[in-house]
Motif scaffolding. Structure first.
Motif, PDB file in Angstrom:
ATOM      1  N   GLY A  73       0.804  -1.213   0.000  1.00 49.95           N
ATOM      2  CA  GLY A  73       0.000   0.000   0.000  1.00 49.95           C
ATOM      3  C   GLY A  73       0.838   1.266   0.000  1.00 49.95           C
ATOM      4  O   GLY A  73       0.354   2.334  -0.314  1.00 49.95           O
TER       5      GLY A  73
ATOM      6  N   PRO B  82      -0.572   4.852   3.632  1.00 50.60           N
ATOM      7  CA  PRO B  82      -1.617   4.010   4.214  1.00 50.60           C
ATOM      8  C   PRO B  82      -1.096   3.167   5.376  1.00 50.60           C
ATOM      9  O   PRO B  82      -1.777   3.029   6.394  1.00 50.60           O
ATOM     10  CB  PRO B  82      -2.043   3.113   3.057  1.00 50.60           C
ATOM     11  CG  PRO B  82      -1.646   3.842   1.842  1.00 50.60           C
ATOM     12  CD  PRO B  82      -0.406   4.599   2.202  1.00 50.60           C
TER      13      PRO B  82
ATOM     14  N   VAL C  47      -4.967   2.445   0.004  1.00 46.29           N
ATOM     15  CA  VAL C  47      -4.590   3.244  -1.161  1.00 46.29           C
ATOM     16  C   VAL C  47      -5.725   4.152  -1.615  1.00 46.29           C
ATOM     17  O   VAL C  47      -5.502   5.094  -2.370  1.00 46.29           O
ATOM     18  CB  VAL C  47      -4.106   2.391  -2.365  1.00 46.29           C
ATOM     19  CG1 VAL C  47      -2.857   1.616  -2.006  1.00 46.29           C
ATOM     20  CG2 VAL C  47      -5.191   1.484  -2.872  1.00 46.29           C
TER      21      VAL C  47
ATOM     22  N   ALA D  30      -5.337   7.909  -1.668  1.00 40.51           N
ATOM     23  CA  ALA D  30      -4.814   8.662  -2.805  1.00 40.51           C
ATOM     24  C   ALA D  30      -5.933   9.309  -3.626  1.00 40.51           C
ATOM     25  O   ALA D  30      -5.696  10.267  -4.350  1.00 40.51           O
ATOM     26  CB  ALA D  30      -3.978   7.749  -3.698  1.00 40.51           C
TER      27      ALA D  30
ATOM     28  N   SER E 179       0.357  10.160  -0.702  1.00 41.65           N
ATOM     29  CA  SER E 179      -0.100   8.800  -0.958  1.00 41.65           C
ATOM     30  C   SER E 179      -0.290   8.559  -2.448  1.00 41.65           C
ATOM     31  O   SER E 179      -0.160   7.434  -2.927  1.00 41.65           O
ATOM     32  CB  SER E 179      -1.377   8.481  -0.187  1.00 41.65           C
ATOM     33  OG  SER E 179      -2.379   9.390  -0.507  1.00 41.65           O
TER      34      SER E 179
ATOM     35  N   LEU F  42       1.361   5.455  -4.246  1.00 41.30           N
ATOM     36  CA  LEU F  42       0.634   4.488  -5.067  1.00 41.30           C
ATOM     37  C   LEU F  42       1.264   4.375  -6.454  1.00 41.30           C
ATOM     38  O   LEU F  42       1.404   3.277  -7.007  1.00 41.30           O
ATOM     39  CB  LEU F  42      -0.837   4.900  -5.187  1.00 41.30           C
ATOM     40  CG  LEU F  42      -1.723   3.943  -5.985  1.00 41.30           C
ATOM     41  CD1 LEU F  42      -1.689   2.538  -5.405  1.00 41.30           C
ATOM     42  CD2 LEU F  42      -3.158   4.442  -6.030  1.00 41.30           C
TER      43      LEU F  42
ATOM     44  N   SER G   1       4.163   2.119  -5.971  1.00 42.63           N
ATOM     45  CA  SER G   1       3.782   0.717  -5.813  1.00 42.63           C
ATOM     46  C   SER G   1       3.329   0.108  -7.132  1.00 42.63           C
ATOM     47  O   SER G   1       3.696  -1.014  -7.467  1.00 42.63           O
ATOM     48  CB  SER G   1       2.648   0.577  -4.803  1.00 42.63           C
ATOM     49  OG  SER G   1       3.084   0.944  -3.536  1.00 42.63           O
TER      50      SER G   1
END
Lengths: 291, 289
Positions: free
Chosen positions: A119, A123, B20, B23, B258, B262, B265
């Motif tokens: 995440g 988060p 997530v 975001a 965030s 993301l 990720s």
């Protein structure tokens, strides 16, 4: 034969140079910590200070309450984290290594997927702070590092699956041993090499961890040695502020030397035990690297 | 038996995955995470409209890219050389010393670098540069040196670890190859080129692909501790990880932070799958899954 000798000389020369490059920063650090403040102010950090002095260490000793507290925190999280991490990794890895586990595919995927996608920091941080309320607790220093995202589980699972004969488990089963007994009495003793390896990696991770302390801990009381070092790198006064003893030592603070002395204190345990576990560590790295 | 572990994974890994959604939200603590308003891709729009996204992506990829190349070349060279050392005791000693930097925390590395580079008392400014008649440099305010400094520090820290891995692969090579080659009159250099390198190629490939799969993730400690989080250096030391951290902890810009996380990720995920696909095309055995 002659060229062979020449080659050896060249190779040794290269390695002596490389070894020196690796060691020189440490030597500089240690020598600086034994310098008097005035010699650092005049000549900078150097390998042979113009004036030796123990004032930095005397100062640190005066702050021993904060220092020992941080050491205590570090030792505590390292010991608890390593054992807890090993235990739940092994508990999770063992069933995954058994071919007769129901839903094995899905469960393995669940573990494996954590290696591929996460995440992200925000988060994760919010879950730990807002949902589990772990800010400023020891748990925040222990829990995030336990399984390091499933990687250790995969290593242990592979070991269980490859090195423990199924027949042993089956025969124990027939003799009426329970699953837990098999795990505890047979699987764990047979798996000491991998457990030692993972344990060593966890120990290093916990000992060196400063990131969880950086984001989750604001109370000096809970600072690990790495966090104390981290704050002091930027703010040398921090040690005084964090000292709960309340001694007033603001006069003539030997800042430069104290900084380096503090770093020496931070690496000392590692340097002292390194020669003894070096061999195992190399073995561990090799096991860890090859899937 | 699996319950503690699974519970942990849910807590540490799966809950944040649902997180997530942050975001895509305009986070308002009063309303809580779930109660905050949806704003779609606004956070991403802001992120990519600023120069930030370009800078952090560029830095992340350039740094990690050059780390991969340098680390591999350097570590393999050192491993091959180490394998040539005949004296067993010396070999073990060299290996231990080279591995030492890998074991210390980045905080300590920060101290070591400071002792070298500190403006008023660093070794370089007060002892080394004057020897060559050069003026002191305010290292922590001069961005142009930092790509080199960070690369050197990274190499210093990582070589030992990679070297051990490559050395393990080299030791695994059957000695008969070398004996045959020596009889055929092959020089050391020839042997390295046509026996050692090809035979450790699988290890090289897998290590490289693993690194490429993680090219979007940087060693946070390296980019945060070593430059001491110095503001003037940010254009050259800011990577996605430090940006996300700063957004969260110092600026309190959770939405943007965030979104960047993301982005990291997702791209990271795609890169891992892609690199694994490439390996499995070449050789099924080497693939991760």
């Amino acid at each position: 034969m002659k060229t062979n000798d020449m080659n050896q000389v060249v190779v040794h020369a290269i390695f002596i140079l490389l070894a020196a490059l690796c060691l020189i920063p440490f030597v500089l650090l240690i020598m600086s910590s034994f310098s008097s403040e005035s010699s650092i102010v005049n000549n900078g950090y150097s390998f042979w200070p113009s004036e030796f002095s123990l004032e930095a260490y005397t100062y640190l000793w005066a702050q021993k309450a904060a220092m020992f507290n941080s050491y205590g925190i570090t030792i505590l999280i390292t010991v608890v984290g390593t054992f807890a991490g090993l235990l739940i990794s092994a508990l999770l890895a063992y069933p995954l290594s058994r071919r007769d586990l129901p839903m094995r595919g899905i469960l393995s995927f669940l573990v494996f997927f954590t290696l591929l996608f996460n995440g992200g920091l925000v988060p994760t941080y919010l879950i730990y702070t807002e949902v589990f309320h772990m800010k400023d607790t020891l748990m925040a220093l222990i829990i995030p590092g336990l399984l390091t995202n499933g990687f250790f589980i995969l290593l242990i699972r592979t070991f269980f699956a490859n090195s423990i004969p199924v027949q042993i488990i089956e025969s124990a089963y027939i003799d009426g041993a329970s699953e837990f007994k098999i795990f505890y009495r047979m699987v764990l003793p047979l798996s000491l090499p991998i457990l030692a390896t993972i344990g060593l990696m966890l120990t290093i991770n916990y000992w060196n961890d400063w990131f969880n302390g950086l984001i989750y801990i604001t109370e000096p009381r809970l600072f690990s040695i790495q966090n104390l070092l981290n704050r002091m790198l930027v703010n040398i006064q921090f040690l005084q502020q964090s000292n709960m003893g309340g001694q007033n030592m603001s006069v003539n603070l030997p800042t430069n030397a104290v900084r380096m002395a503090m770093a020496v204190v931070g690496i000392l345990p590692l340097i002292l035990i390194y020669p003894f576990f070096q061999k195992y560590f190399v073995k561990g790295l090799t096991i860890g690297a090859v899937k | 038996m699996m319950i503690p572990g699974l519970a942990y994974l849910i807590m540490n890994n799966y809950l944040p995955m649902f997180g997530v959604i942050i975001a895509f939200k305009d986070i308002n603590y009063a309303k809580g995470i779930l109660g905050s308003d949806w704003i779609g891709f606004k956070n991403f729009e802001y992120l990519f409209k600023t120069q930030d996204a370009v800078v952090i992506t560029r830095n992340t990829i350039l740094y990690n890219g050059s780390f991969i190349i340098l680390n591999t070349v350097f570590a393999i060279s050192v491993a091959i050389l180490l394998n040539e050392v005949r004296n067993k005791f010396a070999a073990r000693f060299y290996q231990s010393v080279i591995l030492l930097p890998f074991l210390i925390s980045m905080v300590i590395v920060g101290y070591l670098v400071l002792s070298m580079l500190s403006a008023e008392s660093g070794f370089l400014n007060l002892n080394l540069l004057p020897m060559f008649g050069m003026k002191p440099i305010s290292w922590y305010f001069e961005p142009r040196y930092w790509p080199y400094i960070l690369t050197i520090v990274q190499l210093w820290k990582a070589t030992g670890y990679l070297c051990v891995i490559f050395l393990a692969a080299i030791i695994g090579i059957d000695n008969e190859y070398y004996e045959a080659a020596t009889i055929d009159g092959a020089s050391k250099w020839h042997q390295i080129r046509s026996i050692t390198i090809p035979l450790i190629a699988p290890t090289i490939t897998i290590m490289t692909l693993l690194a490429i799969g993680r090219i979007f993730y940087s060693d946070f400690g390296l980019f945060y501790q070593v430059p001491l989080n110095s503001g003037p250096l940010q254009p050259v030391t800011d990577v996605i990880d430090t940006y996300v951290y700063r957004g969260l902890m110092t600026l309190g810009d959770i939405g943007m932070s965030s979104a960047a996380g993301l982005y990291q990720s997702l791209v990271g995920f795609i890169l891992v799958l892609l690199s694994n696909y490439i390996v499995s095309r070449g050789n099924k055995e080497n693939a991760l899954f």
